[in-house]
Design a protein around this motif. Structure first.
Motif, mmCIF file in Angstrom:
data_model
loop_
_atom_site.group_PDB
_atom_site.id
_atom_site.type_symbol
_atom_site.label_atom_id
_atom_site.label_comp_id
_atom_site.label_asym_id
_atom_site.label_seq_id
_atom_site.Cartn_x
_atom_site.Cartn_y
_atom_site.Cartn_z
ATOM 1 N N LEU B 66 0.826 -1.208 0.000
ATOM 2 C CA LEU B 66 0.000 0.000 0.000
ATOM 3 C C LEU B 66 0.864 1.264 0.000
ATOM 4 C CD1 LEU B 66 -2.609 1.582 0.272
ATOM 5 C CD2 LEU B 66 -2.717 0.935 2.682
ATOM 6 N N GLY B 67 2.027 1.167 0.642
ATOM 7 C CA GLY B 67 2.912 2.332 0.741
ATOM 8 C C GLY B 67 3.410 2.826 -0.604
ATOM 9 N N ALA B 68 3.373 1.954 -1.611
ATOM 10 C CA ALA B 68 3.817 2.364 -2.942
ATOM 11 C C ALA B 68 2.822 3.333 -3.580
ATOM 12 C CB ALA B 68 3.997 1.132 -3.828
ATOM 13 N N ARG B 107 10.007 8.531 9.942
ATOM 14 C CA ARG B 107 9.708 9.724 9.124
ATOM 15 C C ARG B 107 10.938 10.620 9.006
ATOM 16 N NH1 ARG B 107 4.286 12.730 11.004
ATOM 17 N NH2 ARG B 107 4.230 13.738 8.975
ATOM 18 N N ARG B 108 11.751 10.614 10.059
ATOM 19 C CA ARG B 108 12.976 11.433 9.994
ATOM 20 C C ARG B 108 14.064 10.722 9.196
ATOM 21 N NH1 ARG B 108 14.866 13.326 15.686
ATOM 22 N NH2 ARG B 108 16.505 14.264 14.437
ATOM 23 N N ILE B 109 14.038 9.391 9.192
ATOM 24 C CA ILE B 109 15.080 8.661 8.455
ATOM 25 C C ILE B 109 14.750 8.604 6.967
ATOM 26 C CG2 ILE B 109 16.359 6.482 8.290
ATOM 27 C CD1 ILE B 109 15.565 5.887 11.176
ATOM 28 N N TRP B 110 13.473 8.298 6.651
ATOM 29 C CA TRP B 110 13.034 8.165 5.256
ATOM 30 C C TRP B 110 11.806 9.051 5.024
ATOM 31 C CZ3 TRP B 110 13.905 3.341 7.992
ATOM 32 C CH2 TRP B 110 15.083 2.678 7.625
ATOM 33 N N PRO B 111 12.000 10.352 4.905
ATOM 34 C CA PRO B 111 10.842 11.240 4.668
ATOM 35 C C PRO B 111 10.117 10.785 3.403
ATOM 36 C CG PRO B 111 12.858 12.517 5.034
ATOM 37 C CD PRO B 111 13.271 11.085 4.867
ATOM 38 N N SER B 112 8.801 10.659 3.491
ATOM 39 C CA SER B 112 8.082 10.070 2.364
ATOM 40 C C SER B 112 6.589 10.327 2.470
ATOM 41 C CB SER B 112 8.291 8.559 2.363
ATOM 42 O OG SER B 112 7.780 8.038 3.582
ATOM 43 N N GLU B 113 5.929 10.217 1.337
ATOM 44 C CA GLU B 113 4.473 10.373 1.316
ATOM 45 C C GLU B 113 3.815 9.201 2.037
ATOM 46 O OE1 GLU B 113 2.555 10.326 -2.514
ATOM 47 O OE2 GLU B 113 0.625 10.603 -1.493
ATOM 48 N N ALA B 114 4.421 8.008 1.914
ATOM 49 C CA ALA B 114 3.832 6.829 2.551
ATOM 50 C C ALA B 114 3.661 7.061 4.055
ATOM 51 C CB ALA B 114 4.716 5.607 2.302
ATOM 52 N N LEU B 115 4.732 7.527 4.712
ATOM 53 C CA LEU B 115 4.669 7.707 6.169
ATOM 54 C C LEU B 115 3.864 8.944 6.550
ATOM 55 C CD1 LEU B 115 8.311 6.568 6.936
ATOM 56 C CD2 LEU B 115 6.226 5.506 7.840
ATOM 57 N N ASP B 116 3.970 10.018 5.754
ATOM 58 C CA ASP B 116 3.181 11.214 6.055
ATOM 59 C C ASP B 116 1.690 10.909 5.984
ATOM 60 O OD1 ASP B 116 5.471 12.618 6.396
ATOM 61 O OD2 ASP B 116 5.394 13.696 4.474
ATOM 62 N N VAL B 130 1.604 -2.282 10.544
ATOM 63 C CA VAL B 130 1.218 -1.355 9.481
ATOM 64 C C VAL B 130 2.289 -0.264 9.353
ATOM 65 C CG1 VAL B 130 -0.534 0.290 8.715
ATOM 66 C CG2 VAL B 130 -1.228 -1.844 9.847
ATOM 67 N N ALA B 131 2.719 0.236 10.498
ATOM 68 C CA ALA B 131 3.775 1.254 10.485
ATOM 69 C C ALA B 131 5.071 0.686 9.910
ATOM 70 C CB ALA B 131 4.017 1.768 11.912
ATOM 71 N N LEU B 132 5.377 -0.553 10.280
ATOM 72 C CA LEU B 132 6.608 -1.172 9.784
ATOM 73 C C LEU B 132 6.558 -1.340 8.263
ATOM 74 C CD1 LEU B 132 9.321 -2.485 10.423
ATOM 75 C CD2 LEU B 132 8.141 -4.619 10.902
ATOM 76 N N GLY B 133 5.404 -1.776 7.757
ATOM 77 C CA GLY B 133 5.257 -1.931 6.319
ATOM 78 C C GLY B 133 5.368 -0.592 5.593
ATOM 79 N N ALA B 134 4.769 0.442 6.174
ATOM 80 C CA ALA B 134 4.835 1.773 5.561
ATOM 81 C C ALA B 134 6.285 2.261 5.536
ATOM 82 C CB ALA B 134 3.952 2.752 6.328
ATOM 83 N N ALA B 135 6.987 2.033 6.657
ATOM 84 C CA ALA B 135 8.391 2.457 6.718
ATOM 85 C C ALA B 135 9.220 1.673 5.713
ATOM 86 C CB ALA B 135 8.938 2.244 8.136
ATOM 87 N N ALA B 136 8.916 0.392 5.572
ATOM 88 C CA ALA B 136 9.645 -0.443 4.613
ATOM 89 C C ALA B 136 9.439 0.086 3.187
ATOM 90 C CB ALA B 136 9.178 -1.894 4.731
ATOM 91 N N ALA B 137 8.198 0.466 2.879
ATOM 92 C CA ALA B 137 7.921 1.031 1.554
ATOM 93 C C ALA B 137 8.698 2.328 1.361
ATOM 94 C CB ALA B 137 6.420 1.282 1.397
ATOM 95 N N ALA B 138 8.676 3.163 2.406
ATOM 96 C CA ALA B 138 9.379 4.448 2.329
ATOM 97 C C ALA B 138 10.870 4.242 2.103
ATOM 98 C CB ALA B 138 9.146 5.247 3.607
ATOM 99 N N ALA B 139 11.394 3.142 2.638
ATOM 100 C CA ALA B 139 12.830 2.886 2.577
ATOM 101 C C ALA B 139 13.226 2.121 1.324
ATOM 102 C CB ALA B 139 13.249 2.111 3.820
#
Lengths: 223, 227
Positions: B66-68, B107-116, B130-139
């Motif tokens: 979903l983060g994509a 959010r500070r490590i991988w600023p991204s629309e997914a996490l925002d 869910v947060a981990l998956g979003a961060a993984a997408a962001a990264a």
């Protein structure tokens, strides 16, 4: 590693938020008593928040709530999973979350005190969490402690040596402690207290007022 | 492209996102005598991986996908899927707390629309997987990498906690973790067979013993860990 925050200009988001003051030191040195004393002395003139880091559940937070020195809602407790130093130095996420929760709920605040869980002489606060820090020792740990140094003793912005009333009973020489501390701290301040006798820890409170005023001056609220 | 490195960072217990204060039920299991040594711990970890680990991995994989192409409404729906799969209120709280701290850090490590967009959709804290998956997408991770990181941390957190609480030999405990390698692969595989948009069929394995431990833990007077 240095706990001296002379380069706090680099600290993110300094504007429009409270000064964050870390209070660390070994178990039983009087950290919680100092927090209570500062709340007593500063509460009437400052908007305060307190975050405690407990080893067991919420012991310190409960002590402060019972002491009635600050509105109970303004105290948040963080649990540290066996590692009090991790929560203030290596992984500060839970503490930052607590600090910002207090600022959102009660802000603007003038000062947020973060009390560490009791730890050893190497525990210091990350500069990502605390803008300034106090390290608390007590005389009953022995008068050699300042000489032994460690990042807390050498680099804290203020070193407090508490329980001076016990010095004659434990054979601690305050002159030796004072001299050794001065030697390892490169001119940074040291204050001797007996919070049992001075419930407001007035000398420490005066130092805190000074750093809060300086912080306000430097990071004037833009909101 | 950079997914491997990001997966390692996300799975590392040194990631400064508050994970060190959670034992995944191990503290209470130690207190009640369900974990007393390496054999008990090995069984506990295997059981946790096959239940909570698989569910966590599947949610993380779905979140990574979903983060994509994130959308707030979809984050809320996936978060509700996670909510429905965690029956103990104590675990739900712990999961949301960890999720909130993970979003704050990543959010500070991988600023991204997914996490925002996740932070905006679930402001009080999305569930941890869910947060981990979003961060993984962001990264830059693939869903399978998100699933692996999630399954891995679901066993490393209680293993580390048991070392601290019981003074177990840390080398022996790492051997137990190494023995879980095939099970970890299976968990990640099971987590990724689900088709997109069919979140209702994501794994929903129950672990009543873990639920009970979490609820008891909350009522225990002396606790070192949040969960």
């Amino acid at each position: 590693m240095s706990a001296n925050h002379d380069d706090h200009h680099q600290a993110p988001d300094g504007h429009g938020r409270a000064l964050r003051l870390g209070i660390g030191g070994p178990v039983g040195s009087g950290k919680t008593a100092l927090v209570a004393a500062l709340c007593r002395s500063l509460g009437p003139s400052m908007r305060l928040g307190v975050v405690t880091n407990d080893i067991y559940t919420t012991e310190d937070a409960d002590f402060l709530r019972r002491a009635g020195v600050i509105d109970a809602d303004r105290i948040l407790a963080v649990q540290t999973g066996c590692c009090p130093h991790t929560a203030i130095r290596d992984d500060i996420a839970a503490n930052l979350d607590a600090v910002e929760t207090l600022e959102e709920r009660f802000g603007p605040l003038d000062l947020v005190i973060v009390e560490s869980g009791g730890d050893n002489l190497t525990a210091t606060f990350s500069r990502g969490l605390a803008d300034r820090q106090i390290f608390v020792l007590d005389v009953s740990g022995g008068d050699k402690v300042p000489r032994k140094g460690g990042p807390g003793v050498t680099a804290a912005d203020l070193l407090v040596v508490n329980k001076t009333d016990l010095a004659p009973m434990v054979g601690a020489d305050l002159t030796v402690m004072s001299r050794d501390a001065a030697k390892v701290r490169d001119g940074k301040p040291v204050l001797f207290t007996s919070i049992r006798e001075d419930k407001g820890a007035h000398s420490v409170a005066e130092w805190v007022v000074g750093i809060v005023d300086a912080w306000h001056h430097q990071h004037a609220h833009t909101v | 492209m950079h997914g491997d490195m990001a997966m390692l960072l996300l799975a590392d217990s040194r990631l400064p996102a508050g994970g060190h204060a959670h034992s995944g039920g191990a503290e209470e299991a130690v207190r009640v005598g369900a974990i007393t040594g390496p054999e008990d711990l090995a069984r506990f970890l295997r059981g946790r991986l096959a239940t909570a680990g698989v569910v966590t991995a599947a949610l993380a994989a779905a979140a990574c996908e979903l983060g994509a192409d994130p959308a707030q409404e979809r984050w809320r729906r996936l978060d509700a899927e996670a909510d429905a799969r965690i029956s103990s209120p104590a675990q739900r709280d712990a999961s949301r707390t960890q999720g909130r701290l993970l979003v704050r850090t990543t959010r500070r490590i991988w600023p991204s629309e997914a996490l925002d967009s996740l932070a905006a959709a679930v402001p009080d804290g999305a569930h941890h997987p869910v947060a981990l998956g979003a961060a993984a997408a962001a990264a830059g991770c693939e869903p399978r990498q998100a699933a692996l990181a999630a399954a891995y941390t679901s066993v490393t957190a209680p293993a580390t906690a048991a070392v601290r609480l019981l003074g177990l030999d840390p080398v022996l405990v790492h051997r137990l973790l190494a023995d879980l390698a095939p099970a970890l692969n299976d968990a990640a595989h099971e987590a990724c067979v689900i088709q997109a948009d069919d979140w209702s069929s994501l794994p929903a394995h129950a672990a009543p013993a873990l639920d009970l431990l979490a609820e008891q833990h909350l009522r225990t007077e002396v606790r070192l860990f949040v969960s």
